[in-house]
Motif scaffolding. Structure first.
Motif, PDB file in Angstrom:
ATOM      1  N   SER A 403       0.838  -1.194   0.000  1.00  0.00           N
ATOM      2  CA  SER A 403       0.000   0.000   0.000  1.00  0.00           C
ATOM      3  C   SER A 403       0.874   1.244   0.000  1.00  0.00           C
ATOM      4  O   SER A 403       2.082   1.174   0.264  1.00  0.00           O
ATOM      5  CB  SER A 403      -0.934   0.017   1.213  1.00  0.00           C
ATOM      6  N   VAL A 404       0.237   2.379  -0.288  1.00  0.00           N
ATOM      7  CA  VAL A 404       0.934   3.664  -0.384  1.00  0.00           C
ATOM      8  C   VAL A 404       0.253   4.634   0.580  1.00  0.00           C
ATOM      9  O   VAL A 404      -0.825   5.138   0.276  1.00  0.00           O
ATOM     10  CB  VAL A 404       0.895   4.223  -1.818  1.00  0.00           C
ATOM     11  N   PRO A 405       0.827   4.862   1.757  1.00  0.00           N
ATOM     12  CA  PRO A 405       0.226   5.843   2.668  1.00  0.00           C
ATOM     13  C   PRO A 405       0.076   7.204   1.982  1.00  0.00           C
ATOM     14  O   PRO A 405       0.910   7.592   1.174  1.00  0.00           O
ATOM     15  CB  PRO A 405       1.226   5.906   3.822  1.00  0.00           C
ATOM     16  N   TRP A 406      -0.994   7.899   2.318  1.00  0.00           N
ATOM     17  CA  TRP A 406      -1.337   9.171   1.679  1.00  0.00           C
ATOM     18  C   TRP A 406      -1.352   8.995   0.155  1.00  0.00           C
ATOM     19  O   TRP A 406      -0.729   9.741  -0.599  1.00  0.00           O
ATOM     20  CB  TRP A 406      -0.352  10.269   2.087  1.00  0.00           C
ATOM     21  N   ALA A 407      -2.117   7.984  -0.280  1.00  0.00           N
ATOM     22  CA  ALA A 407      -2.098   7.577  -1.682  1.00  0.00           C
ATOM     23  C   ALA A 407      -2.598   8.658  -2.627  1.00  0.00           C
ATOM     24  O   ALA A 407      -2.289   8.629  -3.826  1.00  0.00           O
ATOM     25  CB  ALA A 407      -2.953   6.318  -1.862  1.00  0.00           C
ATOM     26  N   ASP A 408      -3.338   9.642  -2.123  1.00  0.00           N
ATOM     27  CA  ASP A 408      -3.874  10.682  -2.999  1.00  0.00           C
ATOM     28  C   ASP A 408      -2.859  11.801  -3.246  1.00  0.00           C
ATOM     29  O   ASP A 408      -3.110  12.707  -4.034  1.00  0.00           O
ATOM     30  CB  ASP A 408      -5.142  11.286  -2.401  1.00  0.00           C
ATOM     31  N   ARG A 409      -1.713  11.755  -2.580  1.00  0.00           N
ATOM     32  CA  ARG A 409      -0.699  12.808  -2.734  1.00  0.00           C
ATOM     33  C   ARG A 409       0.267  12.456  -3.864  1.00  0.00           C
ATOM     34  O   ARG A 409       0.730  11.324  -3.971  1.00  0.00           O
ATOM     35  CB  ARG A 409       0.094  12.991  -1.428  1.00  0.00           C
ATOM     36  N   ARG A 410       0.599  13.447  -4.663  1.00  0.00           N
ATOM     37  CA  ARG A 410       1.601  13.246  -5.710  1.00  0.00           C
ATOM     38  C   ARG A 410       2.980  13.059  -5.074  1.00  0.00           C
ATOM     39  O   ARG A 410       3.277  13.657  -4.043  1.00  0.00           O
ATOM     40  CB  ARG A 410       1.631  14.440  -6.666  1.00  0.00           C
ATOM     41  N   ARG A 411       3.809  12.238  -5.691  1.00  0.00           N
ATOM     42  CA  ARG A 411       5.150  11.972  -5.169  1.00  0.00           C
ATOM     43  C   ARG A 411       6.197  12.558  -6.111  1.00  0.00           C
ATOM     44  O   ARG A 411       5.978  12.677  -7.314  1.00  0.00           O
ATOM     45  CB  ARG A 411       5.386  10.473  -4.995  1.00  0.00           C
ATOM     46  N   VAL A 412       7.353  12.855  -5.530  1.00  0.00           N
ATOM     47  CA  VAL A 412       8.423  13.435  -6.327  1.00  0.00           C
ATOM     48  C   VAL A 412       9.419  12.335  -6.692  1.00  0.00           C
ATOM     49  O   VAL A 412       9.223  11.596  -7.640  1.00  0.00           O
ATOM     50  CB  VAL A 412       9.088  14.618  -5.586  1.00  0.00           C
ATOM     51  N   GLU A 413      10.485  12.171  -5.907  1.00  0.00           N
ATOM     52  CA  GLU A 413      11.587  11.300  -6.331  1.00  0.00           C
ATOM     53  C   GLU A 413      11.592   9.937  -5.661  1.00  0.00           C
ATOM     54  O   GLU A 413      12.360   9.070  -6.049  1.00  0.00           O
ATOM     55  CB  GLU A 413      12.917  12.027  -6.097  1.00  0.00           C
ATOM     56  N   THR A 446      14.201  -0.191   4.616  1.00  0.00           N
ATOM     57  CA  THR A 446      12.867  -0.068   5.217  1.00  0.00           C
ATOM     58  C   THR A 446      12.557   1.387   5.527  1.00  0.00           C
ATOM     59  O   THR A 446      11.873   2.069   4.769  1.00  0.00           O
ATOM     60  CB  THR A 446      12.780  -0.931   6.487  1.00  0.00           C
ATOM     61  N   SER A 447      13.069   1.911   6.638  1.00  0.00           N
ATOM     62  CA  SER A 447      12.729   3.266   7.055  1.00  0.00           C
ATOM     63  C   SER A 447      13.571   3.636   8.257  1.00  0.00           C
ATOM     64  O   SER A 447      14.133   2.787   8.934  1.00  0.00           O
ATOM     65  CB  SER A 447      11.240   3.342   7.430  1.00  0.00           C
ATOM     66  N   HIS A 448      13.638   4.941   8.517  1.00  0.00           N
ATOM     67  CA  HIS A 448      14.158   5.387   9.800  1.00  0.00           C
ATOM     68  C   HIS A 448      13.202   4.926  10.900  1.00  0.00           C
ATOM     69  O   HIS A 448      11.993   4.845  10.699  1.00  0.00           O
ATOM     70  CB  HIS A 448      14.244   6.914   9.854  1.00  0.00           C
ATOM     71  N   HIS A 449      13.742   4.667  12.055  1.00  0.00           N
ATOM     72  CA  HIS A 449      12.896   4.399  13.222  1.00  0.00           C
ATOM     73  C   HIS A 449      12.502   5.722  13.855  1.00  0.00           C
ATOM     74  O   HIS A 449      13.257   6.701  13.795  1.00  0.00           O
ATOM     75  CB  HIS A 449      13.650   3.525  14.226  1.00  0.00           C
ATOM     76  N   PRO A 450      11.335   5.810  14.497  1.00  0.00           N
ATOM     77  CA  PRO A 450      10.312   4.781  14.622  1.00  0.00           C
ATOM     78  C   PRO A 450       9.521   4.603  13.323  1.00  0.00           C
ATOM     79  O   PRO A 450       9.491   5.521  12.488  1.00  0.00           O
ATOM     80  CB  PRO A 450       9.412   5.331  15.736  1.00  0.00           C
ATOM     81  N   TYR A 451       8.886   3.459  13.178  1.00  0.00           N
ATOM     82  CA  TYR A 451       8.135   3.150  11.968  1.00  0.00           C
ATOM     83  C   TYR A 451       6.761   3.823  12.022  1.00  0.00           C
ATOM     84  O   TYR A 451       5.750   3.198  12.355  1.00  0.00           O
ATOM     85  CB  TYR A 451       7.974   1.643  11.809  1.00  0.00           C
ATOM     86  N   VAL A 452       6.725   5.100  11.687  1.00  0.00           N
ATOM     87  CA  VAL A 452       5.441   5.814  11.626  1.00  0.00           C
ATOM     88  C   VAL A 452       4.586   5.210  10.526  1.00  0.00           C
ATOM     89  O   VAL A 452       3.383   5.031  10.680  1.00  0.00           O
ATOM     90  CB  VAL A 452       5.682   7.317  11.394  1.00  0.00           C
ATOM     91  N   VAL A 453       5.208   4.906   9.383  1.00  0.00           N
ATOM     92  CA  VAL A 453       4.558   4.085   8.358  1.00  0.00           C
ATOM     93  C   VAL A 453       4.802   2.633   8.751  1.00  0.00           C
ATOM     94  O   VAL A 453       5.948   2.200   8.837  1.00  0.00           O
ATOM     95  CB  VAL A 453       5.142   4.380   6.964  1.00  0.00           C
ATOM     96  N   PRO A 454       3.754   1.859   9.020  1.00  0.00           N
ATOM     97  CA  PRO A 454       3.967   0.480   9.468  1.00  0.00           C
ATOM     98  C   PRO A 454       4.519  -0.411   8.351  1.00  0.00           C
ATOM     99  O   PRO A 454       4.176  -0.243   7.181  1.00  0.00           O
ATOM    100  CB  PRO A 454       2.563   0.028   9.890  1.00  0.00           C
ATOM    101  N   GLU A 455       5.401  -1.328   8.734  1.00  0.00           N
ATOM    102  CA  GLU A 455       6.014  -2.279   7.795  1.00  0.00           C
ATOM    103  C   GLU A 455       6.503  -1.559   6.533  1.00  0.00           C
ATOM    104  O   GLU A 455       6.144  -1.878   5.411  1.00  0.00           O
ATOM    105  CB  GLU A 455       5.029  -3.389   7.430  1.00  0.00           C
TER     106      GLU A 455
END
Length: 531
Positions: A403-413, A446-455
């Motif tokens: 899934s894509v959190p905030w899926a309605d937002r345009r993404r850049v890079e 994955t991501s920086h901690h903490p995982y605000v976006v899960p998994e």
């Protein structure tokens, strides 16, 4: 070890579309000190033509340095084997190291830095003998000034984090010059800005306030209104953030900080999608930095030496780390050139961030890269990176379980994705998906901690990768997600085709076990004195 095996004999003769046969080389290779044998030589050093200068006894070695002794072919063999055990930028479709802007670095630029006119330079040479390289520093600064809109740029920092620290040092010096250093003791940053911003501010003694995202995925502007005040030293923010979302209200953020008397500092490590499109100074920022080892295509070099570039507005020029390169127009250099380049230290400089002038090989590479592209080419880099990112976004978003959190937002890079649905259905976590993906010769972060976006998993295609590359990478993720549904235990026990199976993290978490050198390892674990 897992009870599952995946021998090549069981793989189909024709792999699934987008998937290739891969198995990492594994060598039972000792480290270079263990390969050493007394008396072996890789090169014969000729006797000096003139007597050697006698060193003062206080600085002369009492014993020879404990260097490994190997023949040339042993050295070549050793390092080629190590390279085969590594997934590097030149080996794989390296779109998975999100926020790091992994791109192809033209090999012709390496030939420039191997040229003796660069490689044989010594940092203590007289200025008159290094006019060429000083001119490159000066010219690259002019280019970065144009790209950022800033008044001056220092190329001295040896990494992005060093550039961020240089910026926080200048922020502190600026407020101290106004008698407000003791009062302004807070730095504001955001959850999806690079953690180096918060870390450098903390190291410099500031209290750090972190803004969380609002419902649209932007830093909460109302939280900023509540945070700014007479204690605010600066806002340190990445835009686009590590989600790939560009904050369209960034000028409002800067204005709020300025109204409170603080400075605004732009972390532009994620600049690959905005080159030639937006500029830090046009949004009102007082300071910014670029990572030459990201946006400007110099190699990451396994964590260093990299190269950072700090840009500042006119009010902060006196505080720049020094030295900087100035051009004296009309003066004639020793070789007859019409201009002379000289090193100067700004009036209230925060001092050196690293020894000498900067990481010259990477400055040369970055200059060569920009000059090959030109202004139109730099904008095309950004446009292609954004196109690649949104193409990959469309592919990944169709993978069941992603899934894509905030899926309605345009993404850049780049995009920070989530495997939350897949994890809830199968028990397989994002880290395990990434480890299994390594069996296909790719990886992801994955991501920086903490995982605000899960998994989470964060992908950044840059401009370097073709449509076929992106199709293959997406196919690998889809294949591993399908494996997770059919046999979660199989994915959890990966990797199967890598140099090692799993690393015991115990030694990584206990500083008492760390051995940053061979001599430290022998002292800690070998029961031997250093050689």
């Amino acid at each position: 070890m897992s009870s599952h095996t995946e021998p090549f004999a069981n793989l189909p003769v024709t792999p699934k579309p987008g998937l290739r046969r891969f198995h990492q080389a594994r060598w039972d290779e000792e480290i270079v000190f263990e390969l050493s044998r007394p008396g072996r030589r890789g090169v014969g050093v000729p006797a000096p033509d003139a007597p050697l200068v006698e060193l003062p006894e206080s600085v002369a070695r009492r014993t020879p340095p404990a260097l490994p002794e190997l023949s040339q072919n042993q050295v070549v063999r050793h390092y080629l084997r190590l390279s085969q055990e590594t997934l590097g930028a030149d080996f794989n479709i390296d779109v998975g190291q999100g926020t790091c802007t992994m791109k192809y670095s033209p090999k012709v630029n390496d030939s420039f830095v191997r040229d003796p006119r660069v490689a044989a330079l010594h940092p203590l040479q007289p200025e008159s003998t290094v006019q060429g390289v000083l001119e490159i520093y000066w010219r690259l600064e002019q280019i970065l000034k144009e790209i950022s809109g800033m008044a001056r740029v220092s190329l001295q920092p040896g990494a992005g984090s060093a550039a961020i620290y240089a910026n926080i040092a200048m922020i502190r010096a600026y407020h101290a010059s106004r008698g407000e250093d003791g009062q302004r003791d807070q730095v504001i940053t955001t959850m999806f800005s690079h953690p180096s911003n918060a870390a450098c501010a903390k190291v410099a003694g500031y209290e750090v306030i972190t803004l969380m995202p609002d419902a649209d995925g932007n830093p909460d502007i109302e939280a900023l209104r509540a945070a700014v005040g007479p204690r605010t030293a600066a806002l340190m923010i990445t835009n686009p953030e590590d989600t790939g979302i560009f904050n369209p209200r960034i000028k409002e953020f800067v204005d709020l900080v300025h109204e409170a008397g603080g400075l605004a500092c732009y972390d532009q490590a994620n600049a690959n999608g905005i080159l030639g499109i937006t500029r830090a100074r046009d949004a009102g920022f007082d300071l910014c930095h670029f990572n030459l080892h990201k946006t400007f295509s110099t190699p990451h070099a396994c964590g260093g030496p990299a190269a950072g570039a700090c840009g500042v507005s006119a009010a902060l020029v006196p505080f720049l780390p020094g030295p900087v390169v100035d051009r004296v127009e009309g003066a004639e250099a020793a070789d007859g050139a019409p201009d002379v380049y000289t090193l100067t230290v700004p009036e209230r400089s925060v001092g050196k961030i690293r020894p000498f002038l900067g990481v010259t090989p990477n400055v040369v590479r970055a200059y060569a890269w920009v000059m090959a592209l030109g202004a139109e080419g730099l904008r095309e880099v950004a446009e292609t990176a954004v196109l690649n990112n949104n193409y990959l976004l469309a592919k990944v978003a169709r993978i069941p379980g992603a899934s894509v959190p905030w899926a309605d937002r345009r993404r850049v890079e780049q995009v920070r994705y989530s495997w939350q649905q897949l994890s809830e259905e199968t028990g397989v976590h994002s880290e395990e998906i990434g480890i299994r993906a390594a069996d296909f010769g790719v990886h992801y972060w994955t991501s920086h901690h903490p995982y605000v976006v899960p998994e989470p998993f964060t992908l950044e295609p840059t401009e370097s990768y073709s449509r076929e590359d992106l199709d293959e990478y997406a196919a690998i993720l889809a294949h591993v997600a399908d494996e997770a549904r059919k046999d979660p235990e199989f994915v959890r026990n990966a990797p199967y085709r890598q140099t090692v199976h799993r690393i015991d993290p115990t030694s990584l978490d206990d500083p008492a076990l760390w051995s940053p050198s061979w001599r430290a390892y022998r002292r800690k674990h070998g029961g031997q004195p250093p050689a």
